[in-house]
Motif scaffolding. Structure first.
Motif, PDB file in Angstrom:
ATOM      1  N   LYS A 406       0.834  -1.201   0.000  1.00 17.10           N
ATOM      2  CA  LYS A 406       0.000   0.000   0.000  1.00 17.10           C
ATOM      3  C   LYS A 406       0.870   1.251   0.000  1.00 17.10           C
ATOM      4  O   LYS A 406       0.624   2.192  -0.768  1.00 17.10           O
ATOM      5  CB  LYS A 406      -0.915   0.003   1.225  1.00 17.10           C
ATOM      6  CG  LYS A 406      -1.760   1.267   1.333  1.00 17.10           C
ATOM      7  CD  LYS A 406      -2.690   1.227   2.524  1.00 17.10           C
ATOM      8  CE  LYS A 406      -3.482   2.528   2.630  1.00 17.10           C
ATOM      9  NZ  LYS A 406      -4.421   2.509   3.769  1.00 17.10           N
ATOM     10  N   SER A 407       1.906   1.282   0.855  1.00 21.21           N
ATOM     11  CA  SER A 407       2.789   2.458   0.936  1.00 21.21           C
ATOM     12  C   SER A 407       3.468   2.719  -0.398  1.00 21.21           C
ATOM     13  O   SER A 407       3.619   3.877  -0.828  1.00 21.21           O
ATOM     14  CB  SER A 407       3.833   2.254   2.033  1.00 21.21           C
ATOM     15  OG  SER A 407       3.220   2.143   3.283  1.00 21.21           O
ATOM     16  N   VAL A 410       0.870   4.198  -2.815  1.00 22.88           N
ATOM     17  CA  VAL A 410       0.560   5.585  -2.443  1.00 22.88           C
ATOM     18  C   VAL A 410       1.690   6.510  -2.865  1.00 22.88           C
ATOM     19  O   VAL A 410       1.467   7.633  -3.324  1.00 22.88           O
ATOM     20  CB  VAL A 410       0.311   5.683  -0.927  1.00 22.88           C
ATOM     21  CG1 VAL A 410       0.243   7.142  -0.481  1.00 22.88           C
ATOM     22  CG2 VAL A 410      -0.983   4.972  -0.570  1.00 22.88           C
ATOM     23  N   ASN A 415      -4.541   7.263  -4.378  1.00 25.43           N
ATOM     24  CA  ASN A 415      -5.250   7.804  -3.221  1.00 25.43           C
ATOM     25  C   ASN A 415      -5.262   6.756  -2.103  1.00 25.43           C
ATOM     26  O   ASN A 415      -5.774   5.651  -2.287  1.00 25.43           O
ATOM     27  CB  ASN A 415      -6.687   8.149  -3.622  1.00 25.43           C
ATOM     28  CG  ASN A 415      -7.431   8.857  -2.520  1.00 25.43           C
ATOM     29  OD1 ASN A 415      -7.040   8.832  -1.361  1.00 25.43           O
ATOM     30  ND2 ASN A 415      -8.524   9.519  -2.875  1.00 25.43           N
ATOM     31  N   PRO A 416      -4.677   7.064  -0.921  1.00 25.30           N
ATOM     32  CA  PRO A 416      -4.607   6.053   0.140  1.00 25.30           C
ATOM     33  C   PRO A 416      -5.975   5.591   0.632  1.00 25.30           C
ATOM     34  O   PRO A 416      -6.115   4.485   1.142  1.00 25.30           O
ATOM     35  CB  PRO A 416      -3.816   6.765   1.255  1.00 25.30           C
ATOM     36  CG  PRO A 416      -3.932   8.209   0.958  1.00 25.30           C
ATOM     37  CD  PRO A 416      -4.022   8.323  -0.528  1.00 25.30           C
TER      38      PRO A 416
END
Length: 450
Positions: A406-407, A410, A415-416
């Motif tokens: 995820k990091s 992003v 968009n987180p």
């Protein structure tokens, strides 16, 4: 060293009575002082101090070191200070002295501790530190020139010392053959200062020094690091013109009061001059606020009076065009999109036992990031592990790996809020954990786009 201490004490006892007399002949405060100080222009900001007092290998907060009884000894010091604001200064300190302790204090059962060393004496050759000092209670509503203030300090520095220890039943010896130890210290202190006059202050303080090691008493007993304290009395001398007061004693509210008294009459005259205009201003304001058609634009500026109720208007009070109701654009996830995500899953690798993504996986993840941004899609990441190792650690590792992906996405502009990262540990295998191939298959991060 003892002769030096006696000379210092005699000096203090001689100067204190003179300082008390000098207090009656304070110079007049600088008439150009301001509410929050004036730096070197209006105040004296530099000072030096000397002090002497008692030391102990223990502190009020944190207790003693590795010996049961802390013995009182002596210390001495000096400092130079730069007053940056009336409530804050930087102070460079030097300190020396001795520290002593033994095992004479009994335990709770009435017995003396059975330890390898019976006593120690440490020569504190020097400490050098830089601290920030915060003044409190420099504001005094009863007196324009305060006579006392509290302060607290915290900083860091180095200490140089040489311990001598006495083994139980033996003779005193050096702790280290070279006799010199240098270690980091963190001094934390507090005190009270009395203004004797605009040149001299009486300083009473207490400093706790926390060392970054366990060598101060020459005995390493237990996991804690050593510390020592220094309680002192001393004199501080302001440097600079005697016509300027010390910035640290600056009483902001007192200066503000004098300024307000001088401004009061002028303000009253200005208010009386404005009183005649108040009624006219009130009438003009009422006219400006009048809005007959309720569209939020004053009649004075309304170019389109009688606007229908509920219409949105521009700055001139005219109705804005009503926007067409547009249908939301439906985003379709294609087979190519799914193949792109599957390719990213197949190429996703991590460092063994860690959540660090292998650089060879970056290219396929970049394609996933581009897809999510381009089509404004959402993504669910599910981290899994095999059953090797601790269940709790596997759960944390699977979560960390999903969060790592995820990091990374992003960081590529996704968009987180459109990415959900979850870890399932070893609870959802897709193959048998009894074979190497099965375990390899179970170590995965699944992607779901929607």
């Amino acid at each position: 060293m003892k002769k030096t201490m006696f000379r210092w004490v005699i000096c203090v006892m001689t100067v204190l009575p003179l300082a008390s007399v000098a207090q009656n002949s304070d110079p007049a405060p600088n008439p150009h002082g301001s509410l929050f100080g004036g730096g070197g222009m209006n105040y004296r900001t530099f000072s030096v101090g000397i002090n002497g007092g008692i030391t102990a290998p223990s502190v009020l907060i944190g207790g003693s070191n590795d010996f049961t009884k802390s013995l009182i000894s002596y210390g001495y010091g000096a400092y130079a200070k730069w007053q940056l604001l009336h409530f804050f200064s930087l102070r460079a300190d030097y300190m020396g002295g001795r520290l002593k302790g033994d095992q004479s204090r009994e335990l709770g059962n009435g017995a003396n501790p059975n330890r390898a060393f019976s006593s120690f004496e440490t020569r504190l050759k020097w400490t050098a530190s830089l601290s920030g000092v915060f003044n409190f209670a420099s504001i005094n509503w009863a007196y324009k020139k305060p006579i006392a203030q509290l302060y607290a300090s915290v900083g860091g520095g180095l200490a140089g010392y040489s311990p001598r220890i006495t083994p139980t039943g033996g003779t005193e010896m050096e702790y280290k053959t070279d006799g010199n130890i240098k270690e980091l210290i963190i001094p934390v202190g507090a005190g009270i200062k009395f203004r004797l006059n605009d040149f001299m202050n009486l300083d009473l303080g207490y400093t706790m020094n926390f060392l970054d090691a366990d060598n101060l008493d020459g005995y390493k007993y237990g996991p804690s690091k050593d510390r020592f304290s220094y309680g002192y009395a001393g004199l501080e001398f302001a440097i600079g013109s005697r016509t300027k007061p010390q910035l640290q004693w600056h009483n902001g509210p007192a200066v503000m009061y004098d300024d307000l008294v001088g401004q009061r009459d002028q303000l009253r005259r200005e208010l009386e001059a404005e009183k005649a205009n108040n009624e006219k201003l009130a009438a003009d304001l009422a006219q400006l606020q009048k809005d007959s058609d309720g569209d939020g634009v004053s009649d004075v500026f309304d170019k389109c009076p009688n606007t229908p109720s509920g219409d949105k208007v521009d700055g001139a009070g005219c109705s804005l065009p009503k926007p067409d109701t547009a249908r939301p654009v439906q985003v379709i996830i294609t087979d190519d999109d799914r193949r792109l995500v599957k390719n990213a899953i197949d190429n996703l690798e991590f460092a063994t036992g860690k959540s660090d993504i292998s650089p060879k996986s970056f290219a396929s993840l970049d394609q996933v990031a581009s897809l999510l941004v381009r089509k404004n899609l959402s993504l669910k990441l599910a981290g899994h592990t095999d059953n090797t190792g601790n269940r709790t650690k596997n759960m944390a590792l699977s979560k960390d790996r999903a969060e790592s992906v995820k990091s990374y996405l992003v960081s590529k502009g996704v968009n987180p809020s459109r990415i959900e990262a979850t870890g399932y540990g070893q609870d959802q295998p897709i193959a048998s954990n009894k074979t190497a191939a099965g375990r390899q298959a179970n170590r995965r991060v699944e992607f779901t786009i929607y």
